[in-house]
Design a protein around this motif. Sequence first.
Motif, mmCIF file in Angstrom:
data_model
loop_
_atom_site.group_PDB
_atom_site.id
_atom_site.type_symbol
_atom_site.label_atom_id
_atom_site.label_comp_id
_atom_site.label_asym_id
_atom_site.label_seq_id
_atom_site.Cartn_x
_atom_site.Cartn_y
_atom_site.Cartn_z
ATOM 1 N N HIS A 133 -1.272 -3.510 16.077
ATOM 2 C CA HIS A 133 -1.237 -3.105 14.662
ATOM 3 C C HIS A 133 -0.326 -1.874 14.493
ATOM 4 O O HIS A 133 0.581 -1.864 13.661
ATOM 5 C CB HIS A 133 -2.679 -2.805 14.219
ATOM 6 C CG HIS A 133 -2.814 -2.282 12.829
ATOM 7 N ND1 HIS A 133 -3.348 -3.019 11.794
ATOM 8 C CD2 HIS A 133 -2.508 -1.078 12.292
ATOM 9 C CE1 HIS A 133 -3.344 -2.292 10.687
ATOM 10 N NE2 HIS A 133 -2.843 -1.094 10.961
ATOM 11 N N GLU A 134 -0.548 -0.865 15.315
ATOM 12 C CA GLU A 134 0.229 0.375 15.185
ATOM 13 C C GLU A 134 1.691 0.161 15.586
ATOM 14 O O GLU A 134 2.594 0.729 14.986
ATOM 15 C CB GLU A 134 -0.382 1.493 16.028
ATOM 16 C CG GLU A 134 -1.785 1.904 15.587
ATOM 17 C CD GLU A 134 -1.868 2.292 14.115
ATOM 18 O OE1 GLU A 134 -0.892 2.841 13.570
ATOM 19 O OE2 GLU A 134 -2.920 2.036 13.506
ATOM 20 N N GLU A 174 0.079 -2.404 5.735
ATOM 21 C CA GLU A 174 -1.184 -2.749 6.404
ATOM 22 C C GLU A 174 -1.341 -4.255 6.564
ATOM 23 O O GLU A 174 -1.886 -4.727 7.560
ATOM 24 C CB GLU A 174 -2.383 -2.153 5.655
ATOM 25 C CG GLU A 174 -2.395 -0.633 5.606
ATOM 26 C CD GLU A 174 -2.295 0.024 6.983
ATOM 27 O OE1 GLU A 174 -2.619 -0.622 8.009
ATOM 28 O OE2 GLU A 174 -1.852 1.190 7.036
ATOM 29 N N TYR A 219 -7.433 -3.795 3.304
ATOM 30 C CA TYR A 219 -6.925 -4.388 4.550
ATOM 31 C C TYR A 219 -7.025 -5.911 4.505
ATOM 32 O O TYR A 219 -6.089 -6.614 4.867
ATOM 33 C CB TYR A 219 -7.678 -3.830 5.758
ATOM 34 C CG TYR A 219 -7.256 -2.417 6.101
ATOM 35 C CD1 TYR A 219 -6.140 -2.191 6.899
ATOM 36 C CD2 TYR A 219 -7.946 -1.321 5.597
ATOM 37 C CE1 TYR A 219 -5.729 -0.900 7.197
ATOM 38 C CE2 TYR A 219 -7.546 -0.025 5.899
ATOM 39 C CZ TYR A 219 -6.436 0.184 6.698
ATOM 40 O OH TYR A 219 -6.032 1.452 6.982
HETATM 41 ZN ZN LIG Z 1 -2.380 0.499 9.728
#
Ligand SMILES: [Zn+2]
Length: 220
Positions: free
Chosen positions: A83-84, A104, A158
């Motif tokens: 994700h990062e 996101e 999210y």
């Molecule tokens: Zn994030």
Amino acid sequence: MEGHPQLRQYYGIFRLLYSLKITLTYPSIQAFHERMGANSGDWFVALSNGKDVPQLKAGLYMVSPNNPDSVHNQNSMHLAAIHELTHFFIFKKAQGDLPIWMHEGIANFEAGKFGTNKAYFKTKSIDHMAEIWETQGIPTLSMLSTLDSDVFCEIGGYAFSYTLIEFIVQRWNFETLLKLIQRFDRFEEILGVTQDSFEADWRAFVTERYLVHHRWATQK
Ligand SMILES: [Zn+2]
């Protein structure tokens, strides 16, 4: 790791970045939070910094996947790393600002991860979307562009953002998504639809795919 084809590739790149010291890991959640100067819950285990946090140099920061603490497990820590890492690529690729739902949504989509910060995310994310749908309705794109991260979490940001990216990739394709990352200012030209019709079609998509058949919806 779950069967998302891009995961292993990215994990290799993650290890490369780690060896180049672009990624820094911390031995515990406490050490990580201390460095980030953050007072967050245990779900906060990783951060990708482009220029948002001026006191930290650009790179990836995360708790060691071997010591995930209460909310995460090793698998979800790897997903957090991907994700990062995706955020990091987006920072490098985008030529202008992107709304938070793009940032996101793509990061979770690439991690093959739905929407919550917890290790067991999919059912919880859909439950969360259904609850918001029933109580306040599906958030608008402008709500999903909020800069307030608490508000973003509360409106199911999210999870709904994930479905926006899923919608783009299904209706158009992955290359179109890459073009949008680069030139979000050309949104309507790239997609060939107006923002309003995009939003209306996405609402129909998310309702049909996740909400009308949700177990709570059938109880009404
Ligand atoms: Zn994030």
